[in-house]
Scaffold this motif. Structure first.
Motif, short mmCIF file in Angstrom:
data_model
loop_
_atom_site.label_atom_id
_atom_site.label_comp_id
_atom_site.label_asym_id
_atom_site.label_seq_id
_atom_site.Cartn_x
_atom_site.Cartn_y
_atom_site.Cartn_z
N SER A 122 39.10 -49.25 26.21
CA SER A 122 39.72 -48.15 25.48
C SER A 122 40.55 -48.60 24.29
O SER A 122 41.35 -49.53 24.38
N GLN A 167 35.15 -49.00 29.33
CA GLN A 167 34.33 -47.89 28.85
C GLN A 167 32.86 -48.27 28.72
O GLN A 167 32.13 -47.72 27.91
N GLY A 176 35.82 -43.40 30.75
CA GLY A 176 36.34 -44.72 31.08
C GLY A 176 36.68 -44.87 32.55
O GLY A 176 36.98 -43.90 33.24
#
Length: 183
Positions: free
Chosen positions: A43, A84, A156
């Motif tokens: 992220s 992610q 995520g």
């Protein structure tokens, strides 16, 4: 302590890597070599956090001095970040290292998951400076539930990295003071 304007941190880029337990920290933090492997995309919004449990203070006294000493319980810390990337190696970090690869290509989520145990390295670059977190042994597993909130942002998997004591070390993880990328 003197003010040091060059010791402030604004993360411009970074990477999270794993290697076999006990692997030494990479010599070149700008290009970690084998056996260090990136975990994948992470992220941009929630870069990392460090939380702790324990460390509670107990005041010990005598009849003559009610606050003679203080003892502290052991403290454990968890480094968190959001992965992610949804390939098999990433899914194993979230669902457990004992996740099964099934004959049809899907993966089976275990009812009794086992965290991934490995060495861990997080590297953050701030212009000409580098900051790193290194654990020769850590357990990696989900830190929170998987939630997908909308169709406009990347999904995520929140991961938690629990640094563990390795060998005769009296420490669980090490951090580098902010320093130059070039030696």
């Amino acid at each position: 302590m003197a003010l040091n304007d060059n010791a402030t941190l604004v993360i411009g880029s970074g990477n999270y890597l794993t290697a076999p337990t006990g692997t030494a920290m990479a010599v070149d933090l700008t290009a970690p070599a084998d056996p260090w492997e990136p975990v994948g995309h992470t992220s941009l919004e929630d870069i990392f956090g460090i939380t702790s449990e324990g460390g509670e203070a107990t005041t010990i006294g005598t009849l003559q001095n009610k606050t003679l000493r203080t003892s502290y319980s052991a403290r454990t810390e968890t480094i968190t970040f959001t992965l992610q990337q949804f390939d098999k190696p990433a899914l194993k970090l979230f669902y457990g290292s004992n996740m099964e690869e099934l004959a049809d290509g899907t993966v089976g989520v275990p009812t009794d998951p086992t965290p991934t145990v490995c060495a861990f390295l997080a590297i953050f670059i701030d212009g000409e400076n580098v900051f790193a977190i290194y654990a020769p042994k850590a357990e990696i597993y989900r830190a929170d539930d998987l939630e997908v909130g909308d169709t406009e942002t990347l999904a995520g998997m929140p991961l938690g990295v629990k640094p563990m004591q390795h060998g005769t070390n009296k420490w669980t993880y090490a951090i580098t003071p902010l320093g130059s990328v070039t030696p």
